[in-house]
Design a protein around this motif. Structure first.
Motif, short mmCIF file in Angstrom:
data_model
loop_
_atom_site.label_atom_id
_atom_site.label_comp_id
_atom_site.label_asym_id
_atom_site.label_seq_id
_atom_site.Cartn_x
_atom_site.Cartn_y
_atom_site.Cartn_z
N LYS A 1 -2.22 -9.02 -4.39
CA LYS A 1 -3.56 -8.64 -4.85
C LYS A 1 -3.74 -8.70 -6.38
O LYS A 1 -4.83 -8.91 -6.87
CB LYS A 1 -3.88 -7.21 -4.39
N ILE A 2 -2.66 -8.41 -7.10
CA ILE A 2 -2.78 -8.28 -8.56
C ILE A 2 -2.03 -9.42 -9.25
O ILE A 2 -0.90 -9.74 -8.86
CB ILE A 2 -2.16 -6.93 -9.03
N ILE B 1 0.67 -1.45 -10.64
CA ILE B 1 -0.81 -1.50 -10.56
C ILE B 1 -1.22 -1.63 -9.08
O ILE B 1 -2.13 -0.93 -8.61
CB ILE B 1 -1.37 -2.66 -11.42
N HIS C 1 -0.85 1.76 -7.33
CA HIS C 1 -1.96 2.69 -7.60
C HIS C 1 -3.26 2.20 -6.97
O HIS C 1 -4.08 3.01 -6.54
CB HIS C 1 -2.13 2.89 -9.12
N TYR C 2 -3.41 0.90 -6.90
CA TYR C 2 -4.61 0.33 -6.28
C TYR C 2 -4.64 0.68 -4.79
O TYR C 2 -5.66 1.14 -4.25
CB TYR C 2 -4.60 -1.19 -6.48
N ASN C 3 -3.51 0.48 -4.14
CA ASN C 3 -3.45 0.71 -2.69
C ASN C 3 -3.51 2.19 -2.33
O ASN C 3 -3.90 2.56 -1.24
CB ASN C 3 -2.18 0.08 -2.12
N GLN D 1 -5.35 4.46 -3.69
CA GLN D 1 -6.72 5.01 -3.68
C GLN D 1 -7.47 4.45 -2.48
O GLN D 1 -7.35 3.27 -2.18
CB GLN D 1 -7.47 4.57 -4.93
N ARG E 1 -11.68 1.03 -8.27
CA ARG E 1 -10.27 1.11 -7.86
C ARG E 1 -9.36 0.30 -8.77
O ARG E 1 -8.29 0.75 -9.17
CB ARG E 1 -10.10 0.56 -6.44
N PHE E 2 -9.78 -0.93 -9.07
CA PHE E 2 -8.95 -1.81 -9.88
C PHE E 2 -8.75 -1.21 -11.28
O PHE E 2 -7.63 -1.08 -11.77
CB PHE E 2 -9.62 -3.19 -9.92
N ALA F 1 -6.57 1.82 -11.19
CA ALA F 1 -5.17 1.48 -10.94
C ALA F 1 -4.49 1.02 -12.23
O ALA F 1 -3.34 1.40 -12.51
CB ALA F 1 -5.10 0.38 -9.89
N CYS G 1 -7.59 -9.13 -10.14
CA CYS G 1 -7.32 -8.57 -8.81
C CYS G 1 -8.12 -9.39 -7.79
O CYS G 1 -9.33 -9.60 -7.98
CB CYS G 1 -7.77 -7.11 -8.80
#
Ligand code: GLU
Length: 475
Positions: free
Chosen positions: A94-95, A133, A136-138, A140, A148-149, A152, A170
């Motif tokens: 994702k990132i 990152i 932390h993104y996942n 939330q 969210r991004f 994170a 992202c």
């Protein structure tokens, strides 16, 4: 610390990013890479060696999208390899992240992330930040509010120790590009409905006319139509946009064999530029517009500490002799890297002067900050307008030597030495140096560019002697 260029806007990102990488090549690097986002799809290509091999790989692939990030790496953690090159992608895909700097507590964070099920493809500290990152993104949930991004990235940056200049995208937040800095420069370029994020303005030379330099601890969030700068804790910052002073040309080697040779031959001009407008009307002393100190305050100084690293420190050593001789002010030269860690007793009336060609030398910047924390007046000699050191010092002198690309400093060094001589003259004239001695010094300094030119005119003759005596040194 190497190069970053990111883009978001209405144009295809790939050619802009590749052009940016080419412009950042002068910094030296061992590998490069690019990631371009199109809707929810991310394509990443990375190659060791020169950017040409990346260009070839990109040409062979269809790489479309209006948002992307790219990087030239100078390995600090992990060998030079395609896997270790940036951008790094989080293990959930994702990132995507490019990073300049060093994450000091990466081992500890990596251990935690491994326990959480994150996998690693590289040996870099950067991939750890990338997965952090993602973690932390996942963590939330989508309905938690806020972005969210962005959250994170902020949360992750609060956990990392060390230095970073980053650009992040992202896949689930297409149309958004984030940047942040701590100890490694990041500058935002603002164009017509397009934005650039880079470690150095030359990366988007001629494409953006306005720039905003991020300060340490700041995060910029960019969409194709707007940008917002805030601290890591999400406190809004009013952006300070400055116009780029004239066109920042992409480095052009001209007819020279390499940039260092070109810069050696540019010395008559860089020396001339160091002096332009900096002598008093009566020709008896130097004058500097940006010291931000009254002559009365300067007279009260009874000690100067000069701080620098590498070549700039050598210029400081020359400055020490000049200032002590002509201004009779005791001077001490400190290694920037030592200064931060030792607790040197400094008198009340001490002036701290730092020197750095790039204005980004991290040890020198930290030494400057330490001096400021202690309440000293800090001035800087630097070549890069708007650099961190230029912005954070109380005042200073720009070298105006032009971009220096060669890693071994030439024209920037000689301009620092010349400015030191002018400074010695200026300080001396505020004290005991007579009018007539001052005019004699000004005359001598004004002759320097012409003398440098005459020396350089001997280059062919010098090469002939070299080839005869030391044929092994022939280039
Ligand atoms: N520490 C990172 C690495 O080794 C970044 C290096 C850089 O600044 O280019 O990949």
């Amino acid at each position: 610390m190497c190069g970053i260029i990111g883009y978001i806007g209405r144009q295809e990102a790939t050619p802009i990013l590749l052009d940016g990488l080419k412009r950042l090549e002068y910094r030296g690097y061992d590998s490069s890479g690019i990631a371009v986002a199109e809707q929810n799809r991310l394509t990443v290509i990375k190659r060791t060696g020169r950017v040409e091999s990346l260009f070839r790989a990109v040409t062979a692939t269809e790489l479309h999208g209006r948002c992307g990030i790219s990087h030239t790496r100078w390995a600090t953690h992990g060998r030079v390899s395609d896997e270790n090159a940036h951008p790094h992608i989080s293990s959930d895909g994702k990132i995507a992240l490019v990073h300049n700097g060093v994450i000091e507590n990466f081992e500890q964070i990596k251990k935690f992330l491994l326990e959480q099920g994150y996998a690693f493809q590289s040996d870099t500290d950067t991939e750890v930040l990338c997965n952090l990152i993602a973690y932390h993104y996942n963590k939330q949930s989508a309905g938690e509010g806020g972005d969210r991004f962005e959250q994170a990235v902020r949360k992750s940056l609060l956990h990392v120790e060390g230095t970073y200049g980053i650009a992040v995208i992202c896949t689930e937040a297409p149309g958004k590009l984030l940047g942040a800095r701590k100890g490694s420069p990041i500058v935002l370029g603002v164009g017509q409905e397009e934005f650039f994020l880079a470690s150095d303005v030359s990366a988007f030379a001629g494409r953006a006319r306005n720039v905003a330099y991020l300060d340490d601890g700041q995060v910029v969030v960019i969409t194709p139509s707007a940008f917002r700068i805030a601290t890591v804790l999400d406190e809004m910052i009013a952006p300070v946009l400055s116009k780029l002073d004239g066109p920042v040309e992409a480095p052009d080697i001209g007819d020279y064999d390499h940039f260092m040779q070109k810069e050696i031959f540019e010395q008559p001009r860089s020396l001339e530029n160091a002096m332009r407008g900096r002598f008093s009307g009566d020709g008896s002393t130097a004058q500097f517009g940006g010291l931000n100190m009254e002559p009365r305050e300067i007279r009260q100084i009874d000690r100067i500490v000069l701080i620098g690293c590498g070549t700039a420190r050598h210029a400081c050593l020359v400055a020490e002799y000049l200032i002590e001789r002509y201004a009779r002010i005791p001077v001490e030269v400190e290694y920037a890297s030592e200064f931060r860690y030792r607790n040197a007793p400094l008198d009340k009336n001490t002036l701290v002067f730092v020197m750095s060609q790039s204005g980004e030398t991290i040890d020198t910047l930290e030494a400057l900050r330490e001096s400021k924390r202690k309440g000293y007046r800090t001035l800087a000699i630097t070549n890069v307008v708007g650099s961190s050191i230029a912005r954070e010092s109380d005042g200073g002198i720009y070298q105006h030597a032009g971009q220096e690309i060669g890693v071994a400093s030439t024209k920037a060094f000689t301009s620092q030495v010349l400015i030191s001589a002018m400074l010695a003259l200026y300080l001396g004239r505020l004290r005991d140096l007579s009018f007539s001695y001052g005019t004699e010094m000004v005359r001598a300094l004004r002759a320097v560019p012409e003398l440098a030119k005459r020396v350089l005119e001997q280059a062919d003759a010098a090469a002939r002697v070299r080839d005869r005596r030391c044929p092994q040194l022939r280039c």
